[in-house]
Scaffold this active site. Structure first.
Site, short mmCIF file in Angstrom:
data_model
loop_
_atom_site.label_atom_id
_atom_site.label_comp_id
_atom_site.label_asym_id
_atom_site.label_seq_id
_atom_site.Cartn_x
_atom_site.Cartn_y
_atom_site.Cartn_z
N SER A 92 0.98 -1.11 -0.09
CA SER A 92 0.23 0.01 -0.13
C SER A 92 0.78 1.44 -0.03
O SER A 92 1.51 1.60 1.00
CB SER A 92 -0.66 0.11 1.50
OG SER A 92 -1.79 -1.25 1.26
N LYS A 131 -6.42 1.60 -4.19
CA LYS A 131 -6.16 1.00 -2.92
C LYS A 131 -6.43 2.19 -1.56
O LYS A 131 -7.11 1.70 -0.67
CB LYS A 131 -4.81 0.58 -2.94
CG LYS A 131 -4.56 0.01 -1.57
CD LYS A 131 -5.31 -1.03 -1.01
CE LYS A 131 -4.55 -1.73 0.29
NZ LYS A 131 -5.57 -2.94 0.74
#
Length: 302
Positions: free
Chosen positions: A104, A179
């Site tokens: 991430s 994301k």
């Protein structure tokens, strides 16, 4: 084990944490030649070697053995360190290789790294993850991919070894942008659940009673169910995503909103909920434990 063409890419994998171990297991079990690196926790490395993977002693060695390298680490700081520098992937991968960042990460960093690698003839893709280590082990994760069309077509088969749902979002950086939006929604739920549980307790409504209303109704969802397993059953491992990682992703979201000129009122409120837990020493605890910290902020003893 699936049959993989002799012309298939050879795979390198860096980052054998809660998600990476299961992902790498599925890659090697489904027939790809896999190289991974040593780790302070020997268990996943030894497990993968036992399944047929090769262990490399350095990033340079792993790069020399790989056509496609997956990174599954904490965030952009770690990714940049692995790509850049004299011992990094940029210096040792051959032209025509692909780096896939499943972390991430900050989309701004992703776009810069993609341009640096492209100049050396190396393609870049961002393929961050959704779901939990359970689905990583089962090979049924979700992934949202940022990549050029030709690169996506090349990497889709190996993504399919560990992902049940693959969505091509757009170009490099778009996977990480998506994301952050995904995590904003899920972590926003978590902040609301935490405060609602503490408020319910203060007004005499038990977590069990609250759950009887929400579960099976319109407000129910998979994230709610794993979140509540800690509160209702004491299951500390129901959703292994740390409060530190949550706070990091929400800071990335804030930067993305700033870059877009957006007044990110709710995003900052959600970020601050997790910031409270971090300030109270909760960095290594998991997201479903957030209600404990909201309770303490309000004079509780959990």
């Amino acid at each position: 084990m699936s049959d993989v063409s002799r012309t298939a890419d050879t795979i390198g994998f860096i980052g054998l944490g809660l998600m990476g171990h299961g992902m790498a297991k599925n890659i090697v079990e489904k027939g790809y030649a896999l190289t991974t690196m040593g780790h302070r926790n020997r268990t996943p490395v030894d497990d993968l070697v036992g399944r047929g993977a090769v262990e490399a002693a350095s990033v340079a060695e792993l790069a020399g053995r790989s056509d496609v390298v997956f990174l599954c680490v904490t965030g952009s700081t770690e990714v940049e360190a692995l790509v850049r520098g004299p011992d990094g992937l940029l210096a040792h991968l051959k032209a025509g290789s692909v780096v896939i960042d499943c972390s991430s990460s900050d989309p701004t960093s992703t776009v810069k790294l993609g341009a640096e690698l492209k100049a050396a003839g190396i393609d870049y893709a961002d393929a961050p993850l959704s779901r939990t280590p359970k689905e990583a082990w089962e090979g049924t994760l979700d992934t949202m991919v940022g990549a050029e069309e030709a690169v996506f077509a090349r990497i889709a088969p190996v993504l399919g070894t560990w992902a049940g749902k693959i969505v091509h979002i757009g170009g490099v950086g778009d996977g990480h942008r998506m994301k952050l939006l995904n995590n904003f929604i899920s972590l926003g739920y978590g902040a609301i659940y935490a405060e609602a549980l503490v408020l319910a307790d203060r007004v005499g409504i038990s977590a069990d009673r609250l759950d009887q209303v929400i579960r099976g109704g319109r407000m129910d969802c998979g994230f709610y169910q794993t979140f509540m397993r800690y509160t209702l059953e004491g299951d500390r491992d129901a959703h292994k995503f740390s409060l530190a990682n949550a706070f990091k992703d929400l800071r990335y979201l804030e930067a993305m909103a700033d870059g877009a000129g957006l007044v990110n009122v709710v995003g900052n409120a959600v970020k601050n909920s997790y910031g409270v837990a971090i300030a109270a020493g909760g960095a290594k605890d998991y997201v479903p434990m957030l209600p404990d910290y909201i309770d303490r902020l309000n004079g509780g003893t959990k």
